[in-house]
Scaffold this motif. Structure first.
Motif, mmCIF file in Angstrom:
data_model
loop_
_atom_site.group_PDB
_atom_site.id
_atom_site.type_symbol
_atom_site.label_atom_id
_atom_site.label_comp_id
_atom_site.label_asym_id
_atom_site.label_seq_id
_atom_site.Cartn_x
_atom_site.Cartn_y
_atom_site.Cartn_z
ATOM 1 N N ALA A 1 9.118 16.687 78.221
ATOM 2 C CA ALA A 1 7.766 16.419 78.197
ATOM 3 C C ALA A 1 7.003 17.363 78.806
ATOM 4 O O ALA A 1 7.657 18.504 80.613
ATOM 5 C CB ALA A 1 8.051 15.388 78.581
ATOM 6 N N ASP B 1 7.259 15.246 74.143
ATOM 7 C CA ASP B 1 6.464 14.312 74.569
ATOM 8 C C ASP B 1 5.130 14.829 75.081
ATOM 9 O O ASP B 1 5.392 15.911 76.516
ATOM 10 C CB ASP B 1 6.742 13.281 74.878
ATOM 11 C CG ASP B 1 7.738 12.004 74.107
ATOM 12 O OD1 ASP B 1 7.135 12.143 73.854
ATOM 13 O OD2 ASP B 1 7.842 11.374 74.874
ATOM 14 N N TYR C 1 1.534 8.924 76.253
ATOM 15 C CA TYR C 1 2.500 9.741 75.924
ATOM 16 C C TYR C 1 2.387 10.017 74.102
ATOM 17 O O TYR C 1 2.985 8.457 73.516
ATOM 18 C CB TYR C 1 4.234 9.473 76.382
ATOM 19 C CG TYR C 1 4.365 9.439 77.774
ATOM 20 C CD1 TYR C 1 4.339 11.442 78.273
ATOM 21 C CD2 TYR C 1 3.642 9.244 79.433
ATOM 22 C CE1 TYR C 1 4.204 11.510 79.306
ATOM 23 C CE2 TYR C 1 4.100 9.496 80.346
ATOM 24 C CZ TYR C 1 3.874 11.058 80.280
ATOM 25 O OH TYR C 1 3.905 11.985 81.684
ATOM 26 N N PHE C 2 2.667 10.926 73.824
ATOM 27 C CA PHE C 2 2.223 11.036 72.091
ATOM 28 C C PHE C 2 3.480 12.481 71.740
ATOM 29 O O PHE C 2 3.666 13.490 72.776
ATOM 30 C CB PHE C 2 0.856 11.763 71.694
ATOM 31 C CG PHE C 2 0.181 10.207 72.276
ATOM 32 C CD1 PHE C 2 -0.040 10.037 70.968
ATOM 33 C CD2 PHE C 2 -0.309 10.516 73.038
ATOM 34 C CE1 PHE C 2 -1.099 8.340 70.732
ATOM 35 C CE2 PHE C 2 -1.641 9.626 73.631
ATOM 36 C CZ PHE C 2 -1.863 8.644 72.596
ATOM 37 N N GLY C 3 4.002 12.263 71.402
ATOM 38 C CA GLY C 3 5.369 12.835 69.828
ATOM 39 C C GLY C 3 4.161 14.044 69.154
ATOM 40 O O GLY C 3 3.123 14.243 69.077
ATOM 41 N N LYS C 4 5.212 14.461 68.923
ATOM 42 C CA LYS C 4 4.709 15.765 67.755
ATOM 43 C C LYS C 4 4.210 15.234 66.685
ATOM 44 O O LYS C 4 3.702 15.975 65.541
ATOM 45 C CB LYS C 4 6.360 16.372 67.412
ATOM 46 C CG LYS C 4 7.047 17.624 68.119
ATOM 47 C CD LYS C 4 7.803 18.368 67.979
ATOM 48 C CE LYS C 4 9.607 17.733 67.391
ATOM 49 N NZ LYS C 4 10.140 18.581 66.793
ATOM 50 N N GLU D 1 12.175 17.332 70.742
ATOM 51 C CA GLU D 1 10.886 16.508 70.703
ATOM 52 C C GLU D 1 10.031 17.098 71.943
ATOM 53 O O GLU D 1 10.996 17.173 72.659
ATOM 54 C CB GLU D 1 11.772 15.109 71.657
ATOM 55 C CG GLU D 1 12.368 13.643 70.435
ATOM 56 C CD GLU D 1 12.699 12.494 71.156
ATOM 57 O OE1 GLU D 1 11.354 12.103 71.264
ATOM 58 O OE2 GLU D 1 13.793 12.125 71.158
ATOM 59 N N GLN E 1 8.836 9.092 82.663
ATOM 60 C CA GLN E 1 8.784 9.462 80.639
ATOM 61 C C GLN E 1 10.281 9.799 80.745
ATOM 62 O O GLN E 1 10.574 9.149 79.324
ATOM 63 C CB GLN E 1 7.783 9.954 80.190
ATOM 64 C CG GLN E 1 7.474 10.206 78.919
ATOM 65 C CD GLN E 1 6.948 8.827 77.854
ATOM 66 O OE1 GLN E 1 6.927 8.327 78.498
ATOM 67 N NE2 GLN E 1 7.834 8.427 76.930
ATOM 68 N N TYR F 1 14.860 17.112 74.877
ATOM 69 C CA TYR F 1 14.239 16.193 75.120
ATOM 70 C C TYR F 1 13.343 16.809 76.150
ATOM 71 O O TYR F 1 13.582 17.929 76.720
ATOM 72 C CB TYR F 1 14.078 15.174 75.503
ATOM 73 C CG TYR F 1 13.429 14.737 76.061
ATOM 74 C CD1 TYR F 1 11.757 13.673 75.005
ATOM 75 C CD2 TYR F 1 12.531 14.003 77.351
ATOM 76 C CE1 TYR F 1 10.814 12.362 75.491
ATOM 77 C CE2 TYR F 1 11.128 13.654 77.528
ATOM 78 C CZ TYR F 1 10.788 13.248 76.614
ATOM 79 O OH TYR F 1 9.250 12.509 76.764
ATOM 80 N N LYS G 1 12.824 8.065 77.608
ATOM 81 C CA LYS G 1 13.160 8.343 77.149
ATOM 82 C C LYS G 1 14.534 8.421 76.635
ATOM 83 O O LYS G 1 15.539 8.716 75.714
ATOM 84 C CB LYS G 1 13.363 9.580 76.100
ATOM 85 C CG LYS G 1 11.289 9.096 75.821
ATOM 86 C CD LYS G 1 11.809 8.796 73.970
ATOM 87 C CE LYS G 1 10.148 9.056 73.890
ATOM 88 N NZ LYS G 1 9.849 10.178 72.981
#
Length: 285
Positions: free
Chosen positions: A36, A110, A123-126, A108, A170, A34, A174
């Motif tokens: 961010a 974010d 927050y926006f992911g891929k 991941e 964040q 992960y 997660k």
């Protein structure tokens, strides 16, 4: 893969240091489940997740030194002092994002944005990233006051660094159990309160939004709180901070190629020296 989050703050062109750290990670095959990022910290993570070492150098040093990236030219073309569209094109022309590797990576990502319509960080992911306009990253790097906000998914967004400068919460949300934080700030850095002129400009740019001005007034307080959270986790053995070991006088607006090159190399060298500590923390054999 253990639940270890990699978090990257912004810092303008100081993110060249982060690029050096990430380059060393790629050379050492150090991976994270992960990641961010905020502002420039999000932009450089694109190259890391896509495993593009060349793109890291171009993003952190070459693009940051381009004279057309800040000043009169972007003001005329993009109506902002920082030419984020120009910078993104500069990077893409020289090291196009390997979108297939990026989107299929097990890592991941974010990206934090500040929603001007509701004054919340989101927050926006891929899955929200598209490779052509790359509006997610453009919005993330639309610096407060220096740029106009960006229309993205039916809202107006800008750099989340107005509130979330260090995306530690964040990473915790997660479910990450440990966190590696790459800071662009030297030891003993203290964020100063916003100047009166910044408050005044915010009032002119967003006359009906008092919350933006309030967030700006307490920004230094929030930053200190986020650092304290990191320090608490450090004491518990749950966080590892990687930050510059020297002060080269680099600021968020530095665009001297030699200086930023040295800053990039410092990030790489610092990480090399800390590899035993990093691998022990991450339980890498």
């Amino acid at each position: 893969m253990k639940k270890i989050g990699l978090i990257c703050e912004g810092g303008g062109t100081k993110a060249a240091y982060t690029c050096g750290v990430l380059s060393c990670f790629l050379d050492e095959n150090i991976e994270f489940p992960y990641t961010a990022g905020i502002s420039a910290g999000a932009e450089v993570l694109l190259a890391f997740v896509a495993k593009q070492k060349e793109r890291l150098r171009i993003t952190g040093v070459d693009a940051a030194c381009d004279p057309a990236a800040i000043g009169v030219k972007p003001l005329l073309k993009e109506h902002g002092l920082f030419g984020i569209h120009h910078v993104m094109k500069f990077i893409e022309d020289r090291a196009p994002l390997d979108y297939e590797t990026f989107v299929n990576s097990k890592t991941e990502l974010d990206v934090g944005l500040y929603n001007i319509d509701n004054n919340c960080v989101e927050y926006f992911g891929k899955e929200a990233f598209e490779p052509l306009e790359q509006k997610l990253i453009v919005a993330a790097c639309s610096l407060f006051i220096l740029n106009r906000p960006v229309h993205f998914q039916d809202h107006l967004y800008m750099d989340a660094g107005l509130v979330d400068m260090i995306p530690i919460e964040q990473s915790l949300r997660k479910g990450m159990e440990k966190h590696v934080f790459i800071s662009t700030k030297e030891e003993n850095y203290i964020r100063k309160p916003a100047g009166a002129y910044q408050i005044h400009v915010a009032r002119l740019m967003y006359p009906g939004n008092k919350k933006i001005r309030e967030n700006l007034r307490i920004r230094h307080i929030n930053y200190a709180k986020q650092w304290r959270r990191i320090q608490e986790l450090e004491k518990q053995g749950k966080a590892l901070v990687l930050r510059p070991s020297a002060d080269y006088g680099v600021t968020r607006y530095t665009h001297d190629e030699k200086l930023l090159g040295k800053w990039f190399e410092l990030g790489y060298e610092d990480t090399q020296k800390r590899l035993p500590l990093i691998k022990e923390f991450m339980e890498i054999k």
